[in-house]
Design a protein around this motif. Structure first.
Motif, short mmCIF file in Angstrom:
data_model
loop_
_atom_site.label_atom_id
_atom_site.label_comp_id
_atom_site.label_asym_id
_atom_site.label_seq_id
_atom_site.Cartn_x
_atom_site.Cartn_y
_atom_site.Cartn_z
N THR A 265 44.76 45.41 50.78
CA THR A 265 44.34 44.77 49.54
C THR A 265 42.82 44.65 49.52
OG1 THR A 265 44.37 42.56 50.51
CG2 THR A 265 46.41 43.33 49.48
N ASN B 244 37.82 37.25 36.78
CA ASN B 244 39.23 36.88 36.67
C ASN B 244 39.59 36.31 35.30
OD1 ASN B 244 39.69 37.69 39.22
ND2 ASN B 244 40.14 35.68 40.08
N GLU C 169 41.37 42.03 48.65
CA GLU C 169 41.11 40.70 49.22
C GLU C 169 40.86 40.78 50.73
OE1 GLU C 169 44.41 37.92 48.96
OE2 GLU C 169 43.38 36.75 50.52
N SER C 170 41.70 41.53 51.43
CA SER C 170 41.53 41.62 52.89
C SER C 170 40.19 42.26 53.24
CB SER C 170 42.69 42.40 53.51
OG SER C 170 42.75 43.73 53.00
N HIS D 119 37.42 30.21 36.76
CA HIS D 119 38.02 31.31 37.53
C HIS D 119 37.06 32.46 37.83
CE1 HIS D 119 41.74 29.30 36.50
NE2 HIS D 119 41.46 29.41 35.21
N THR E 265 37.26 33.22 43.11
CA THR E 265 38.36 34.10 42.76
C THR E 265 39.60 34.00 43.64
OG1 THR E 265 37.16 35.90 43.85
CG2 THR E 265 36.96 35.77 41.47
N GLU E 266 39.45 33.63 44.90
CA GLU E 266 40.59 33.55 45.81
C GLU E 266 40.40 32.34 46.73
OE1 GLU E 266 43.37 34.92 47.16
OE2 GLU E 266 43.63 36.28 45.46
N SER F 39 41.28 32.01 49.73
CA SER F 39 40.90 32.44 51.08
C SER F 39 39.43 32.85 51.16
CB SER F 39 41.79 33.58 51.57
OG SER F 39 41.44 34.80 50.94
N TYR F 40 38.84 33.23 50.04
CA TYR F 40 37.40 33.53 50.04
C TYR F 40 36.62 32.24 50.30
CZ TYR F 40 38.48 38.00 47.73
OH TYR F 40 38.98 39.23 47.40
N ARG G 149 37.28 39.75 52.53
CA ARG G 149 37.21 38.76 53.61
C ARG G 149 36.57 39.34 54.87
NH1 ARG G 149 41.53 37.11 55.73
NH2 ARG G 149 43.07 38.00 54.32
#
Lengths: 208, 208
Positions: free
Chosen positions: A61, B38, A63-64, B34, A125-126, A128-129, A67
């Protein structure tokens, strides 16, 4: 840090690890230049010289990958601060040398802080960010807190100098100054902010 | 500012202008929460209570909408600074009241500065965003530069106090502090940075 959807780096072969590092490095450069939003898999794949399947095996992803880039940039920045000329950032001269070095870098004018500009782009946005962003800022600020604490213990800073608060000023002046530099395409905002912050730190010196 | 692809606001009827403003306001709130990345047309359309064709008539591209949001946030921020309790930001007391007000706002912890966080997100993605970002920061900083210049002319600040440099420190401390707040979910970084910056400004006072 969670590893959701990401191949754990420690289980990779040496070759797999080299591929992974090459992808992260290429992604970091592209995201710094154009923003994470404007960086796609195809660009990263070409810049890293990997196949699409190699890319998605390492980073299923976006996202991964973002990060991993945040973690890498935090490491790179820490390494850039832990060099002989900055000592332990534990003297007024070392702090001035640090400011001289970073305000002389055209990076700040072109794209802002290599960590902070990506952090600011993605922080909303996330969830985990936000953890990765917070970790990176924390590691960086710890270098200043430690240096200022040493200076206070040695009696170079007055007892009322608060290493935590002064670090927040230095860190904010740097991040905000780099953003202003980037916006106006000029290095004056960062220089003014950073030397102002250091002059304030110096106002706590026991010897003028 | 260019108006590429955007219906010129001044040619609109009162009703058209109200629709346009409603779209910008809804987009600003969604993007603040967001991120611009997003936020899509469908969410904006629903939040603003407009049809898809109304939305694209006013803002044919996302770029035109982001630029309108940046301009609006800059206006909102200027208006929030031009209130009686901050006077002309031309006294130490007014600057402290300003810092008290903004550091007490939970917005900084939740989403950073309403202008700066969007600016930082989009500054790398389109050349026209850079202009809008630079304009917005410029308008905001002008308020501080003017206040500090008045204080120096009145003899409240020493002649060696540089309103431009001190404004860069205040602005950077604010923007960087708001980013750090947002990352850690705590208001201490911004408070430390901003009160540190103001204490430095106060060190130029002619009367302690």
């Amino acid at each position: 840090m969670t590893t959701t959807g990401e191949a754990p780096a420690r289980k990779l072969t040496a070759k797999g690890r080299a591929t992974r590092d090459r992808i992260i490095k290429a992604a970091a450069e592209l995201m710094y230049e154009h923003g994470a939003q404007n960086t796609n898999n195809e660009q990263i794949r070409i810049a890293a010289g990997v196949s699409g399947s190699q890319l998605t095996r390492h980073f299923p992803t976006k996202e991964s990958l973002v990060r991993a880039v945040l973690a890498r940039q935090a490491d790179v920045i820490r390494a850039r601060h832990q060099v002989p000329e900055f000592a332990e950032l534990d003297s007024f001269a070392a702090l001035r040398r640090w400011a001289d070095t970073f305000t002389a870098s055209l990076d700040m004018v072109r794209g802002g802080c290599t960590f902070g500009s990506l952090a600011a782009e993605v922080v909303k946005t996330e969830p985990s960010y936000r953890d990765a962003v917070s970790d990176g800022f924390e590691q960086w600020q710890e270098l200043f807190r430690r240096g200022l604490s040493i200076m206070r213990e040695r009696g170079e800073l007055r007892p009322d100098a608060d290493p935590v608060a002064l670090t927040h000023l230095i860190a904010a002046a740097f991040q905000g100054g780099a953003l202003l530099d980037q916006a106006v395409g000029d290095s004056k905002p960062l220089r003014d902010a950073l030397y102002g912050a250091l002059a304030y730190v110096e106002s706590f010196a026991t010897r003028p």
